[in-house]
Design a protein around this motif. Structure first.
Motif, PDB file in Angstrom:
ATOM      1  N   VAL A  48       0.835  -1.202   0.000  1.00  0.00           N
ATOM      2  CA  VAL A  48       0.000   0.000   0.000  1.00  0.00           C
ATOM      3  C   VAL A  48       0.870   1.252   0.000  1.00  0.00           C
ATOM      4  N   GLU A  49       1.919   1.229   0.799  1.00  0.00           N
ATOM      5  CA  GLU A  49       2.767   2.411   0.937  1.00  0.00           C
ATOM      6  C   GLU A  49       4.139   2.012   1.454  1.00  0.00           C
ATOM      7  N   VAL A  50       5.140   2.824   1.094  1.00  0.00           N
ATOM      8  CA  VAL A  50       6.508   2.565   1.572  1.00  0.00           C
ATOM      9  C   VAL A  50       7.094   3.862   2.109  1.00  0.00           C
ATOM     10  N   GLU A  51       7.744   3.775   3.246  1.00  0.00           N
ATOM     11  CA  GLU A  51       8.461   4.941   3.766  1.00  0.00           C
ATOM     12  C   GLU A  51       9.900   4.513   4.061  1.00  0.00           C
ATOM     13  N   ASP A  52      10.854   5.220   3.450  1.00  0.00           N
ATOM     14  CA  ASP A  52      12.269   4.883   3.657  1.00  0.00           C
ATOM     15  C   ASP A  52      12.799   5.581   4.899  1.00  0.00           C
ATOM     16  N   LEU A  53      13.656   4.885   5.649  1.00  0.00           N
ATOM     17  CA  LEU A  53      14.341   5.531   6.766  1.00  0.00           C
ATOM     18  C   LEU A  53      15.554   6.290   6.212  1.00  0.00           C
ATOM     19  N   SER A  54      16.064   7.253   7.005  1.00  0.00           N
ATOM     20  CA  SER A  54      17.168   8.080   6.506  1.00  0.00           C
ATOM     21  C   SER A  54      18.479   7.296   6.544  1.00  0.00           C
ATOM     22  N   PRO A  55      19.431   7.629   5.672  1.00  0.00           N
ATOM     23  CA  PRO A  55      20.753   7.000   5.742  1.00  0.00           C
ATOM     24  C   PRO A  55      21.362   7.146   7.138  1.00  0.00           C
ATOM     25  N   LYS A  56      21.052   8.245   7.837  1.00  0.00           N
ATOM     26  CA  LYS A  56      21.633   8.473   9.169  1.00  0.00           C
ATOM     27  C   LYS A  56      21.193   7.385  10.155  1.00  0.00           C
ATOM     28  N   ILE A  57      19.904   7.088  10.200  1.00  0.00           N
ATOM     29  CA  ILE A  57      19.425   6.083  11.170  1.00  0.00           C
ATOM     30  C   ILE A  57      19.807   4.663  10.711  1.00  0.00           C
ATOM     31  N   ILE A  58      19.917   4.467   9.400  1.00  0.00           N
ATOM     32  CA  ILE A  58      20.388   3.152   8.918  1.00  0.00           C
ATOM     33  C   ILE A  58      21.837   2.939   9.368  1.00  0.00           C
ATOM     34  N   GLY A  59      22.652   3.980   9.184  1.00  0.00           N
ATOM     35  CA  GLY A  59      24.059   3.881   9.608  1.00  0.00           C
ATOM     36  C   GLY A  59      24.176   3.696  11.116  1.00  0.00           C
ATOM     37  N   ALA A  60      23.324   4.395  11.871  1.00  0.00           N
ATOM     38  CA  ALA A  60      23.377   4.285  13.341  1.00  0.00           C
ATOM     39  C   ALA A  60      23.001   2.870  13.795  1.00  0.00           C
ATOM     40  N   GLN A  61      22.016   2.259  13.122  1.00  0.00           N
ATOM     41  CA  GLN A  61      21.650   0.874  13.477  1.00  0.00           C
ATOM     42  C   GLN A  61      22.827  -0.062  13.203  1.00  0.00           C
ATOM     43  N   LEU A  62      23.478   0.143  12.055  1.00  0.00           N
ATOM     44  CA  LEU A  62      24.617  -0.720  11.696  1.00  0.00           C
ATOM     45  C   LEU A  62      25.759  -0.553  12.700  1.00  0.00           C
ATOM     46  N   ASP A  63      26.057   0.704  13.061  1.00  0.00           N
ATOM     47  CA  ASP A  63      27.120   0.952  14.051  1.00  0.00           C
ATOM     48  C   ASP A  63      26.774   0.306  15.383  1.00  0.00           C
ATOM     49  N   ALA A  64      25.510   0.447  15.799  1.00  0.00           N
ATOM     50  CA  ALA A  64      25.091  -0.082  17.110  1.00  0.00           C
ATOM     51  C   ALA A  64      25.322  -1.590  17.163  1.00  0.00           C
ATOM     52  N   VAL A  65      24.960  -2.284  16.095  1.00  0.00           N
ATOM     53  CA  VAL A  65      25.103  -3.747  16.098  1.00  0.00           C
ATOM     54  C   VAL A  65      26.577  -4.146  15.987  1.00  0.00           C
ATOM     55  N   PHE A  66      27.250  -3.623  14.961  1.00  0.00           N
ATOM     56  CA  PHE A  66      28.620  -4.107  14.688  1.00  0.00           C
ATOM     57  C   PHE A  66      29.619  -3.697  15.772  1.00  0.00           C
ATOM     58  N   SER A  67      29.364  -2.553  16.447  1.00  0.00           N
ATOM     59  CA  SER A  67      30.338  -2.109  17.457  1.00  0.00           C
ATOM     60  C   SER A  67      30.241  -2.953  18.726  1.00  0.00           C
ATOM     61  N   ASP A  68      29.192  -3.755  18.843  1.00  0.00           N
ATOM     62  CA  ASP A  68      28.960  -4.475  20.094  1.00  0.00           C
ATOM     63  C   ASP A  68      28.947  -5.998  19.930  1.00  0.00           C
ATOM     64  N   ILE A  69      28.471  -6.476  18.792  1.00  0.00           N
ATOM     65  CA  ILE A  69      28.152  -7.907  18.658  1.00  0.00           C
ATOM     66  C   ILE A  69      28.900  -8.503  17.462  1.00  0.00           C
ATOM     67  N   LYS A  70      29.420  -9.721  17.634  1.00  0.00           N
ATOM     68  CA  LYS A  70      30.050 -10.416  16.505  1.00  0.00           C
ATOM     69  C   LYS A  70      28.940 -10.904  15.567  1.00  0.00           C
ATOM     70  N   VAL A  71      29.002 -10.479  14.326  1.00  0.00           N
ATOM     71  CA  VAL A  71      27.981 -10.862  13.347  1.00  0.00           C
ATOM     72  C   VAL A  71      28.556 -11.988  12.474  1.00  0.00           C
ATOM     73  N   ASP A  72      27.964 -13.179  12.550  1.00  0.00           N
ATOM     74  CA  ASP A  72      28.521 -14.314  11.813  1.00  0.00           C
ATOM     75  C   ASP A  72      28.112 -14.296  10.337  1.00  0.00           C
ATOM     76  N   ALA A  73      26.961 -13.716  10.027  1.00  0.00           N
ATOM     77  CA  ALA A  73      26.559 -13.598   8.614  1.00  0.00           C
ATOM     78  C   ALA A  73      25.559 -12.458   8.471  1.00  0.00           C
ATOM     79  N   VAL A  74      25.601 -11.830   7.295  1.00  0.00           N
ATOM     80  CA  VAL A  74      24.672 -10.732   6.978  1.00  0.00           C
ATOM     81  C   VAL A  74      23.816 -11.154   5.799  1.00  0.00           C
ATOM     82  N   LYS A  75      22.522 -10.813   5.867  1.00  0.00           N
ATOM     83  CA  LYS A  75      21.643 -10.962   4.710  1.00  0.00           C
ATOM     84  C   LYS A  75      21.140  -9.569   4.342  1.00  0.00           C
ATOM     85  N   ILE A  76      21.191  -9.217   3.069  1.00  0.00           N
ATOM     86  CA  ILE A  76      20.658  -7.921   2.618  1.00  0.00           C
ATOM     87  C   ILE A  76      19.446  -8.186   1.738  1.00  0.00           C
ATOM     88  N   GLY A  77      18.326  -7.483   2.021  1.00  0.00           N
ATOM     89  CA  GLY A  77      17.121  -7.618   1.207  1.00  0.00           C
ATOM     90  C   GLY A  77      16.772  -6.290   0.558  1.00  0.00           C
TER      91      GLY A  77
END
Ligand SMILES: Nc1ncnc2c1ncn2[C@@H]1O[C@H](COP(=O)(O)OP(=O)(O)O)[C@@H](O)[C@H]1O
Ligand SMILES: Cc1ncc(COP(=O)(O)OP(=O)(O)O)c(N)n1
Length: 263
Positions: A48-77
């Protein structure tokens, strides 16, 4: 516990996107995490509708995860737009996860553009070279290499070679939209392999591509080779489709926890 991160869009109906990925990780006994790129208002019949998040909050989510947790695999959709793709590529180059499964989501089964036309080139230039494996369906494979129509296994093999030349370590072209059996074609620059299952006659295939790619990421996270991971994921999607759910009035979701229902 091994971990996997999905970078994708949210599907409010729960059958595709982030929701399908997290269910798939859980079904494989892998700890799931998510970076949300876009929010879709979607059901089994339409987007019905799509709203994109800003590059800033996408980058912040990535930093939050990678700076703290070992990521064994990534999936991009679903990555939607050039700004999102830019920050995702930048952070993957910075954090260097070992495995990246890229599902180059372009159009939903219901016909909605989930990748803006102007984002195609960024996806090719910035994300394909970072992928351990890229998993286009037939339409996405055609769009990646500007080919007319891919309808045969030979055509899929030729397309896989051309997509491989764009930089990923391997290519899996999905044959969910082929006539006949569901045959996926793999190429890693050295050899072709086909992964084959019989076609299940059902309209409830919402989220099959998301589910297959996150299952591949789950198997890779657990230490399997790429071919073993694809073989395991292909068996998993077959079970999930066989037990798919007539939920909603359109194309219903697969059953991510079908193992619970098998006798
Ligand atoms: N009806 C079906 N029966 C068996 N396997 C299927 C069916 N539809 C899709 N698949 C499999 O599901 C996976 C996802 O494929 P596909 O549906 O082509 O992806 P997408 O959702 O990206 O269009 C592939 O392994 C494909 O072969
Ligand atoms: C949020 C979101 N991401 C991806 C898709 C497409 O997923 P896919 O597995 O290709 O399934 P279908 O749309 O083809 O059923 C989506 N719909 N929403």
């Amino acid at each position: 516990m091994k971990t996997a991160l999905t970078i994708a869009g949210s599907d409010s109906s729960g059958g595709a996107g982030i929701q399908a990925d997290l269910k798939t990780f859980s079904a494989h006994g892998v700890y799931g995490m998510s970076v949300i790129v876009s929010i879709t208002a979607q059901n089994t019949q339409k987007v019905v509708e799509v709203e994109d998040l800003s590059p800033k909050i996408i980058g912040a989510q990535l930093d939050a995860v990678f700076s703290d947790i070992k990521v064994d695999a990534v999936k991009i959709g679903m990555v939607s737009n050039p700004g999102a793709i830019g920050v995702i590529a930048e952070k993957l180059i910075q954090y260097k996860p070992k495995f990246v499964v890229l599902d180059p989501v372009m159009v939903s089964k219901s016909g909605y553009d989930l990748l803006k036309p102007e984002a195609r080139n960024s996806l090719i230039e910035k994300l394909l070279p970072l992928a351990t494996v890229v998993t286009p369906n037939l339409f996405e494979a055609e769009r990646l290499i500007n080919k007319r129509e891919i309808t045969t296994i030979e055509g899929m093999k030729e397309a896989a070679k051309q997509i491989y030349a764009l930089g990923p370590q391997a290519v899996l072209i999905k044959g969910g939209h082929l006539e006949g059996d569901a045959i996926d074609v793999f190429y890693d620059g050295k050899q072709f392999e086909t992964f084959e299952e019989e076609r299940i006659e059902t309209k409830n295939t919402h989220g099959t591509g998301c589910t297959l790619s996150s299952a591949i990421a789950s198997h890779l996270a657990k230490g399997e080779t790429l071919q073993e991971a694809i073989e395991g994921a292909k068996k998993y999607i077959q079970g999930a489709i066989r037990h798919s759910l007539a939920i909603g009035r359109g194309s219903g979701p697969t059953n991510h926890f079908f193992q619970w229902f098998e006798k």
